[in-house]
Design a protein around this motif. Structure first.
Motif, PDB file in Angstrom:
ATOM      1  N   GLY A 205      88.720  77.045  28.385  1.00 13.76           N
ATOM      2  CA  GLY A 205      88.837  76.942  29.835  1.00 13.76           C
ATOM      3  C   GLY A 205      89.967  76.033  30.269  1.00 13.76           C
ATOM      4  N   LEU A 206      90.102  74.884  29.618  1.00 11.45           N
ATOM      5  CA  LEU A 206      91.188  73.958  29.954  1.00 11.45           C
ATOM      6  C   LEU A 206      92.552  74.581  29.632  1.00 11.45           C
ATOM      7  N   ILE A 207      92.659  75.228  28.459  1.00 11.44           N
ATOM      8  CA  ILE A 207      93.915  75.888  28.086  1.00 11.44           C
ATOM      9  C   ILE A 207      94.248  76.986  29.084  1.00 11.44           C
ATOM     10  N   SER A 208      93.216  77.732  29.500  1.00  7.84           N
ATOM     11  CA  SER A 208      93.435  78.837  30.437  1.00  7.84           C
ATOM     12  C   SER A 208      93.919  78.326  31.791  1.00  7.84           C
ATOM     13  N   ILE A 209      93.293  77.264  32.270  1.00  8.03           N
ATOM     14  CA  ILE A 209      93.702  76.705  33.563  1.00  8.03           C
ATOM     15  C   ILE A 209      95.162  76.278  33.521  1.00  8.03           C
ATOM     16  N   ALA A 210      95.540  75.574  32.450  1.00 14.46           N
ATOM     17  CA  ALA A 210      96.932  75.127  32.322  1.00 14.46           C
ATOM     18  C   ALA A 210      97.880  76.313  32.205  1.00 14.46           C
ATOM     19  N   LEU A 217      99.618  82.196  38.390  1.00 14.64           N
ATOM     20  CA  LEU A 217      98.538  83.032  38.897  1.00 14.64           C
ATOM     21  C   LEU A 217      97.809  82.319  40.034  1.00 14.64           C
ATOM     22  N   PRO A 218      97.280  83.070  40.986  1.00 19.35           N
ATOM     23  CA  PRO A 218      96.478  82.445  42.048  1.00 19.35           C
ATOM     24  C   PRO A 218      95.115  82.019  41.501  1.00 19.35           C
ATOM     25  N   ASN A 219      94.546  80.969  42.077  1.00 19.27           N
ATOM     26  CA  ASN A 219      93.235  80.460  41.664  1.00 19.27           C
ATOM     27  C   ASN A 219      93.146  80.215  40.153  1.00 19.27           C
ATOM     28  N   PRO A 220      94.054  79.416  39.594  1.00 21.00           N
ATOM     29  CA  PRO A 220      94.023  79.208  38.138  1.00 21.00           C
ATOM     30  C   PRO A 220      92.751  78.520  37.658  1.00 21.00           C
ATOM     31  N   VAL A 221      92.162  77.642  38.486  1.00 20.22           N
ATOM     32  CA  VAL A 221      90.930  76.956  38.075  1.00 20.22           C
ATOM     33  C   VAL A 221      89.789  77.956  37.932  1.00 20.22           C
ATOM     34  N   THR A 222      89.639  78.834  38.914  1.00 23.97           N
ATOM     35  CA  THR A 222      88.576  79.838  38.864  1.00 23.97           C
ATOM     36  C   THR A 222      88.771  80.784  37.690  1.00 23.97           C
ATOM     37  N   LEU A 223      89.986  81.303  37.520  1.00 32.28           N
ATOM     38  CA  LEU A 223      90.258  82.232  36.428  1.00 32.28           C
ATOM     39  C   LEU A 223      90.107  81.550  35.073  1.00 32.28           C
ATOM     40  N   ILE A 229      84.005  80.538  30.250  1.00 35.84           N
ATOM     41  CA  ILE A 229      82.616  81.003  30.233  1.00 35.84           C
ATOM     42  C   ILE A 229      82.476  82.291  29.442  1.00 35.84           C
ATOM     43  N   LEU A 230      83.409  83.225  29.616  1.00 33.39           N
ATOM     44  CA  LEU A 230      83.341  84.497  28.907  1.00 33.39           C
ATOM     45  C   LEU A 230      83.567  84.336  27.410  1.00 33.39           C
ATOM     46  N   THR A 231      84.222  83.247  27.002  1.00 34.12           N
ATOM     47  CA  THR A 231      84.406  82.974  25.576  1.00 34.12           C
ATOM     48  C   THR A 231      83.073  82.737  24.887  1.00 34.12           C
ATOM     49  N   LEU A 232      82.061  82.308  25.647  1.00 35.89           N
ATOM     50  CA  LEU A 232      80.739  82.092  25.082  1.00 35.89           C
ATOM     51  C   LEU A 232      80.101  83.391  24.610  1.00 35.89           C
ATOM     52  N   LEU A 233      80.507  84.510  25.209  1.00 31.49           N
ATOM     53  CA  LEU A 233      79.828  85.771  24.964  1.00 31.49           C
ATOM     54  C   LEU A 233      80.513  86.559  23.862  1.00 31.49           C
ATOM     55  N   PRO A 234      79.760  86.966  22.829  1.00 29.29           N
ATOM     56  CA  PRO A 234      80.347  87.766  21.754  1.00 29.29           C
ATOM     57  C   PRO A 234      80.969  89.051  22.287  1.00 29.29           C
ATOM     58  N   GLY A 237      84.661  87.795  25.719  1.00 27.88           N
ATOM     59  CA  GLY A 237      85.800  86.894  25.560  1.00 27.88           C
ATOM     60  C   GLY A 237      86.765  86.897  26.728  1.00 27.88           C
ATOM     61  N   GLY A 238      87.873  86.133  26.542  1.00 30.01           N
ATOM     62  CA  GLY A 238      88.853  85.942  27.601  1.00 30.01           C
ATOM     63  C   GLY A 238      89.688  87.163  27.910  1.00 30.01           C
ATOM     64  N   TRP A 239      89.670  88.179  27.010  1.00 27.94           N
ATOM     65  CA  TRP A 239      90.494  89.359  27.260  1.00 27.94           C
ATOM     66  C   TRP A 239      90.050  90.100  28.524  1.00 27.94           C
TER      67      TRP A 239
END
Length: 336
Positions: A205-210, A217-223, A229-234, A237-239
């Motif tokens: 999440g931190l890497i994604s925000i940065a 991108l707009p709303n980088p914190v939300t995205l 969060i999606l990385t938690l799910l088998p 993932g972030g894709w």
């Protein structure tokens, strides 16, 4: 008074005391669960610090440097997500989606069919979103629970190692080996769920925000939060974040941003979590089964709201430990 009568009365007294504690603690069950989660997530840093500072000072430093900033960051991220979801223009979203589908040549999908599908999905998710948002905006109680979470996390870090010593004297000697094994497996399950999966998601999440902020991108914190969060799910993932966005930027002719986003996503949101971050945190042999992780981090929040983010992994970790504990041919669930 006979010995048998005394033992019976003591058991009744212990049962009443236990139920009384449960009644008092039940409204703060989510607080206890989050404190346990933060204690496990902070434990690797605490283990490194306590060698030089001792348990008390090490726990305080972990609270100040990691747990409190993490709680504030999670609160801000969740608030941003729920505000975004509650402010969605559903009708405009359907129209835009239909235009995009027509743009890529799938005109055979009717607007009515798509609208019906999206409406059903949103009607299913909206009560959960509103429930979580209501929990976030209960500021006075949330502030109190935040303080209690911080203090409980401190004591879990400082004195958590005494848990086994407090439990074992009350366990019959014949069950000592199996109980110690169960406690060790329970610790491994919680470590995998919180330290590995949750810490991996937090890092992503931190890497994604940065990265999203650097790409523009707009709303980088939300995205970024959604990516974590999606990385938690088998499998998910972030894709599921960067792929649709890349396709969108290609569709609107922003090819350089699409290529940059796709490269960043593949490298840091797909490959890094599975091949760099997670392997450094845990051995593959002791990892939680993907189905357990899916139930813990997806179904837990859907069923219990925000509490499910911490309580779901605790429940599934216990369930996982029960079936992992074996002593010869006997299982912990078949104790005699």
């Amino acid at each position: 008074m006979k010995e048998n009568e005394y033992r019976f009365l003591m058991r009744i007294f212990v049962l009443i005391s236990f139920l009384s504690v449960m009644i008092i603690a039940f409204p703060f069950l989510d607080t206890i669960a989050f404190a346990c989660a933060f204690a496990y997530m902070t434990e690797p840093f605490f283990s490194a610090l306590k060698k030089y500072t001792g348990r008390t000072l090490g726990a305080i430093l972990c609270i100040l440097m990691i747990t409190v900033p993490a709680i504030i960051l999670v609160f801000l991220i969740l608030t941003d997500i729920f505000e975004f979801l509650n402010s969605l223009d559903y009708a405009g979203f359907v129209d835009y989606t239909v235009q995009f589908i027509n743009y890529i040549g799938l005109q055979n999908i009717a607007k009515e069919d798509l609208s019906s599908i999206l409406s059903e999905i949103w009607n299913f998710l909206k009560p959960t979103v509103n429930k979580m948002a209501g929990q976030i905006y209960g500021l006075p109680l949330l502030f109190i629970k935040g303080l209690v979470t911080v203090f409980l996390t401190y004591y879990f870090l400082k004195d958590g190692y005494r848990f086994k010593d407090a439990v074992m004297p009350h366990v019959p000697e014949v069950y000592h080996v199996q109980t110690e094994l169960f406690i060790r497996k329970l610790h491994e399950a919680y470590k995998n769920l919180f330290v590995v999966n949750a810490l991996t998601a937090f890092t992503v999440g931190l890497i994604s925000i940065a990265g999203f902020w650097a790409i523009g991108l707009p709303n980088p914190v939300t995205l970024g939060a959604l990516s974590g969060i999606l990385t938690l799910l088998p499998i998910v993932g972030g894709w599921t974040i960067y792929m649709p966005l890349s396709v969108y930027y290609i569709a609107v002719g922003m090819y350089s941003k699409a290529i940059l986003l796709f490269g960043f996503g593949v490298l840091f949101l797909s490959l890094a979590p599975d091949f760099v971050i997670r392997p450094r945190l845990v051995n593959h042999e002791s990892s939680i089964h993907p189905a357990f992780a899916l139930v813990a981090f997806l179904m837990g929040p859907l069923a219990l709201g925000i509490t499910g983010f911490a309580l779901g992994p605790l429940i599934m970790g216990t369930f996982d430990a029960i079936f992992r504990v074996k002593n010869g041919k006997d299982s912990i669930i078949n104790l005699k």
